[in-house]
Design a protein around this motif. Sequence first.
Motif, PDB file in Angstrom:
ATOM      1  N   ARG A  56       0.818  -1.220   0.000  1.00 18.46           N
ATOM      2  CA  ARG A  56       0.000   0.000   0.000  1.00 18.46           C
ATOM      3  C   ARG A  56       0.851   1.270   0.000  1.00 18.46           C
ATOM      4  NH1 ARG A  56      -4.749  -0.389   4.337  1.00 18.46           N
ATOM      5  NH2 ARG A  56      -5.373   1.454   3.164  1.00 18.46           N
TER       6      ARG A  56
ATOM      7  N   ASP B  84       0.631   1.740  -6.916  1.00 20.73           N
ATOM      8  CA  ASP B  84       1.153   0.416  -6.601  1.00 20.73           C
ATOM      9  C   ASP B  84       0.949  -0.572  -7.743  1.00 20.73           C
ATOM     10  OD1 ASP B  84       2.052   0.933  -3.881  1.00 20.73           O
ATOM     11  OD2 ASP B  84      -0.067   1.123  -3.380  1.00 20.73           O
TER      12      ASP B  84
ATOM     13  N   ARG C 243      -0.410   4.075  -2.453  1.00 22.55           N
ATOM     14  CA  ARG C 243      -1.687   4.679  -2.050  1.00 22.55           C
ATOM     15  C   ARG C 243      -1.487   5.691  -0.929  1.00 22.55           C
ATOM     16  NH1 ARG C 243      -6.339   0.426  -1.030  1.00 22.55           N
ATOM     17  NH2 ARG C 243      -5.540  -0.091  -3.117  1.00 22.55           N
TER      18      ARG C 243
END
Length: 405
Positions: free
Chosen positions: A138, A272, A141
């Motif tokens: 992650r 990602d 993000r």
Amino acid sequence: MASVRPARPAPWQRAAVVAALMLAAFTFNTTENLPVGLLTLMADDLRVSLAAVGALVTGYGLTVAVGSLPLAHVTRSVPRRYLLAGLLGLLAVGSWVSALGGVSYGVLLAARVATALAQAVFWAVTGPVAVGLFPPERRGRIIGLLSVGGSLATVAGVPAGTWLGGHTGWRTPFALLGVLALFSLVIIGVLLPSSRPQDGHSSYGAAPDRRRFFVLLTVTALSVTGAFAGFTYVVAFLDRVSGFREEAVSAVLLAFGGAALAGVTVAGPLLDRFPRATLTVPVAAQTVALLGLFATGHVPAATVVLVMLLGASVATSFMATQSQVLRVAPGRTETALAANSAAYNVGIAAGASLGGALLSAVGVRGTFLVGGLLTAGALAVLTRPARAGSGRRAGIGRYRAGAGM
């Protein structure tokens, strides 16, 4: 001996820390650029020239550029909770000093330099701190969320501060920014876990690659220089080339900021999954925007579309380089991010200087052509095929050895 992975805090704590870091990014970026909107008010009150107030912005950026790398190295062993609390405390104090009545230009300049030094370290450490709270997949993000916080400064922070300063005096917005910094400080001081900076997956690149890292630095420097070679003089361009009236110019610039926010909001969740495309596409789009403004800037409708494309691409490309630097850093990630931040701020200064030097020779329209060619060079560097085995093995060797940059 392997490092002990720190326990991850509860989901609500992680969300609160990221929100506080987003607010801090918003506050830092607003503080940096607010004098642009308050130029005349500050010059009249301080009894200095407009150029002197403008130096509060350019000097701030140059301080960030010069201070990023050495300060990231000096503070590399300081626990991040204490470091971030100290940086936000410095931001709050600097803002309140700026807001004090009777403060001289010299004191204001000193407060700005101190705040800029804090910002230089903030952008080096905030990414690793935020992504370290979440699983490695992650990373992109979370970097996207931080970029949204920074981009909101252009869309909301500076316009709101300009409006507030016009109605209550230019010192009021700075006082309010100090309050926002204090709010972020409290949340981070209470909720961010105490751990050693070298612990956790975000301290080092996930796939260290020295060659790719230097490619990213080159792309940042070239693309930002290209963007600001033209955009620094966009107000003159909109007036002389596109024929917009003064009130319309503000609307176009607001559209630029809105497009920047939209760009990072849309691209953030994709970083990602599509790391290469989320950088290549905005750099290519910036090339099209700058060259398109040179070619069709006399058409108002085309100008608005291309200015918005420029806003979306500039903001998104820097966010994407930050995300990729976190991945390929050949040593400690905060040092790598500091280098990228320095390249960005050097690009702003170099672009503004280059555009200014060329104005008399090529005109304001020509600065966009030069900017487009520089960005095309960044695109060429970015898309050049890598030679087999170059850079990666050396990077992995350093990573495994646990060496810093």
